[in-house]
Design an enzyme around this catalytic site. Structure first.
Site, PDB file in Angstrom:
ATOM      1  N   ASP A  16       0.837  -1.207   0.000  1.00  0.00           N
ATOM      2  CA  ASP A  16       0.000   0.000   0.000  1.00  0.00           C
ATOM      3  C   ASP A  16       0.871   1.256   0.000  1.00  0.00           C
ATOM      4  O   ASP A  16       1.944   1.269   0.605  1.00  0.00           O
ATOM      5  CB  ASP A  16      -0.905  -0.018   1.245  1.00  0.00           C
ATOM      6  CG  ASP A  16      -2.066   0.950   1.112  1.00  0.00           C
ATOM      7  OD1 ASP A  16      -2.309   1.462   0.001  1.00  0.00           O
ATOM      8  OD2 ASP A  16      -2.727   1.208   2.125  1.00  0.00           O
ATOM      9  N   HIS A  33       2.517   3.450  -9.214  1.00  0.00           N
ATOM     10  CA  HIS A  33       2.338   2.006  -9.463  1.00  0.00           C
ATOM     11  C   HIS A  33       3.567   1.422 -10.186  1.00  0.00           C
ATOM     12  O   HIS A  33       3.968   0.300  -9.914  1.00  0.00           O
ATOM     13  CB  HIS A  33       1.060   1.756 -10.262  1.00  0.00           C
ATOM     14  CG  HIS A  33      -0.188   2.107  -9.491  1.00  0.00           C
ATOM     15  ND1 HIS A  33      -0.386   1.693  -8.194  1.00  0.00           N
ATOM     16  CD2 HIS A  33      -1.289   2.833  -9.825  1.00  0.00           C
ATOM     17  CE1 HIS A  33      -1.555   2.155  -7.757  1.00  0.00           C
ATOM     18  NE2 HIS A  33      -2.118   2.841  -8.729  1.00  0.00           N
ATOM     19  N   LEU A 127      11.669 -19.996  -4.580  1.00  0.00           N
ATOM     20  CA  LEU A 127      10.585 -19.229  -3.951  1.00  0.00           C
ATOM     21  C   LEU A 127       9.257 -19.483  -4.666  1.00  0.00           C
ATOM     22  O   LEU A 127       9.185 -19.466  -5.891  1.00  0.00           O
ATOM     23  CB  LEU A 127      10.922 -17.732  -4.029  1.00  0.00           C
ATOM     24  CG  LEU A 127       9.855 -16.792  -3.468  1.00  0.00           C
ATOM     25  CD1 LEU A 127       9.792 -16.883  -1.949  1.00  0.00           C
ATOM     26  CD2 LEU A 127      10.120 -15.345  -3.901  1.00  0.00           C
TER      27      LEU A 127
HETATM   28  C1  FPP Z   1      -1.976   0.212  -3.355  1.00  0.00           C
HETATM   29  O1  FPP Z   1      -1.508   1.536  -3.376  1.00  0.00           O
HETATM   30  C2  FPP Z   1      -1.436  -0.525  -4.474  1.00  0.00           C
HETATM   31  C3  FPP Z   1      -2.210  -1.092  -5.460  1.00  0.00           C
HETATM   32  C4  FPP Z   1      -3.654  -0.992  -5.516  1.00  0.00           C
HETATM   33  C5  FPP Z   1      -1.598  -1.801  -6.585  1.00  0.00           C
HETATM   34  C6  FPP Z   1      -0.386  -2.630  -6.267  1.00  0.00           C
HETATM   35  C7  FPP Z   1       0.329  -2.778  -7.519  1.00  0.00           C
HETATM   36  C8  FPP Z   1       1.647  -2.811  -7.654  1.00  0.00           C
HETATM   37  C9  FPP Z   1       2.596  -2.826  -6.534  1.00  0.00           C
HETATM   38  C10 FPP Z   1       2.165  -2.819  -9.024  1.00  0.00           C
HETATM   39  C11 FPP Z   1       2.860  -4.070  -9.398  1.00  0.00           C
HETATM   40  C12 FPP Z   1       2.014  -5.244  -9.587  1.00  0.00           C
HETATM   41  C13 FPP Z   1       2.182  -6.123 -10.590  1.00  0.00           C
HETATM   42  C14 FPP Z   1       1.546  -7.461 -10.487  1.00  0.00           C
HETATM   43  C15 FPP Z   1       2.983  -5.806 -11.781  1.00  0.00           C
HETATM   44  P1  FPP Z   1      -2.573   2.705  -3.469  1.00  0.00           P
HETATM   45  O2  FPP Z   1      -2.724   3.072  -4.912  1.00  0.00           O
HETATM   46  O3  FPP Z   1      -3.847   2.318  -2.787  1.00  0.00           O
HETATM   47  O4  FPP Z   1      -1.828   3.841  -2.682  1.00  0.00           O
HETATM   48  P2  FPP Z   1      -2.476   5.003  -1.808  1.00  0.00           P
HETATM   49  O5  FPP Z   1      -3.156   4.314  -0.628  1.00  0.00           O
HETATM   50  O6  FPP Z   1      -1.285   5.801  -1.389  1.00  0.00           O
HETATM   51  O7  FPP Z   1      -3.410   5.745  -2.696  1.00  0.00           O
END
Ligand code: FPP
Length: 242
Positions: A16, A33, A127
């Protein structure tokens, strides 16, 4: 059963903070992202080097479809790019990939990419990397229970055979040990519908570090925290238990 474990066999991560990381940098959420995707690659390597068997990451929740369409599109593109670009390297590093979640919601290219990645890495014994996509804990349990209900209707299962083990065998994580440690970055302290069944006795570690900044030091801090926990699985400490 009471254990003072030194190293977890299975780590789960709620990644997150990508959006806040991007905002702090004055960049669009997509940049967060992208940086999150780089952090995931680094973390997979670091976890593998520390001899941990299994890593399960929450990449896309079933609720994430409700984000603005431009963000959903970007996340799906990142996912497809990772499937096309990173699987060969993961395979060389002996990583076995598995996707958990309801995959029919994805387009054919992504579904095919997941299927090929799993097939290519199936026999790797390094892994085990589980990527949760279109995943929701409630949906997973509902899906498992529905399958068992169907078997009862068909007469191949009796109600008394609906045991915890029977439910576990219908979950996406079938055959995997439960997570020993959950790490959640980004400062929030909640599970967000992640691995609800599996995390009954998981140790929880929350950090304010935003996911794109997560590195080896954060991982080692989480492992150090874990090594101090006394796991009791609902029993008393050994000395009181004697
Ligand atoms: C949460 O941060 C993150 C996500 C919803 C997406 C997680 C995705 C990745 C780490 C990208 C890589 C994944 C793959 C499979 C290539 P948020 O957007 O909710 O952050 P915020 O709470 O600060 O808004």
């Amino acid at each position: 059963m009471s254990q003072s474990p030194s190293i977890p066999r299975h780590i789960a991560i709620v990644m997150d903070g990508n959006g806040r990381w991007a905002k702090n940098q004055g960049k669009p959420r997509s940049a967060g992202h992208q940086a999150g995707s780089d952090a995931l690659k680094r973390t997979v390597e670091a976890v593998g080097r520390r001899g941990i068997d299994t890593l399960t990451v929450y990449a896309f929740s079933s609720e994430n479809w409700h984000r603005p369409s431009v963000e959903v599109k970007h996340l799906l593109e990142l996912f497809l790019n990772a499937l096309n670009r990173d699987v060969a390297e993961l395979d060389q590093n002996n990583v076995a990939l598995r996707f958990i979640g309801h995959r029919m919601a994805f387009n054919a290219a992504i579904r095919d990419g997941m299927r090929r990645a799993e097939a290519k890495t199936l026999n790797n014994d390094g892994l085990c990397l589980n990527v949760a996509v279109n995943y929701g804990g409630h949906a997973e349990i509902t899906h498992a229970v529905r399958q068992l209900a169907q078997e009862i209707t068909q007469g191949v299962l009796r109600p008394e055979q609906v045991t915890e083990q029977a439910i576990e065998e219908k979950l996406y994580t079938q055959g995997l040990p439960a997570p020993d440690l959950l790490i959640r970055t980004g400062g929030e302290k909640r599970l967000s519908n992640f691995l609800l069944w599996q995390m009954a006795y998981t140790e929880l570690h929350f950090t304010d570090t935003l996911w794109p900044d997560f590195g080896a030091e954060d991982l080692d801090a989480a492992l150090a925290d874990f090594s101090c926990r006394q796991r009791r699985f609902g029993t008393l400490p050994q000395v009181e238990n004697a």
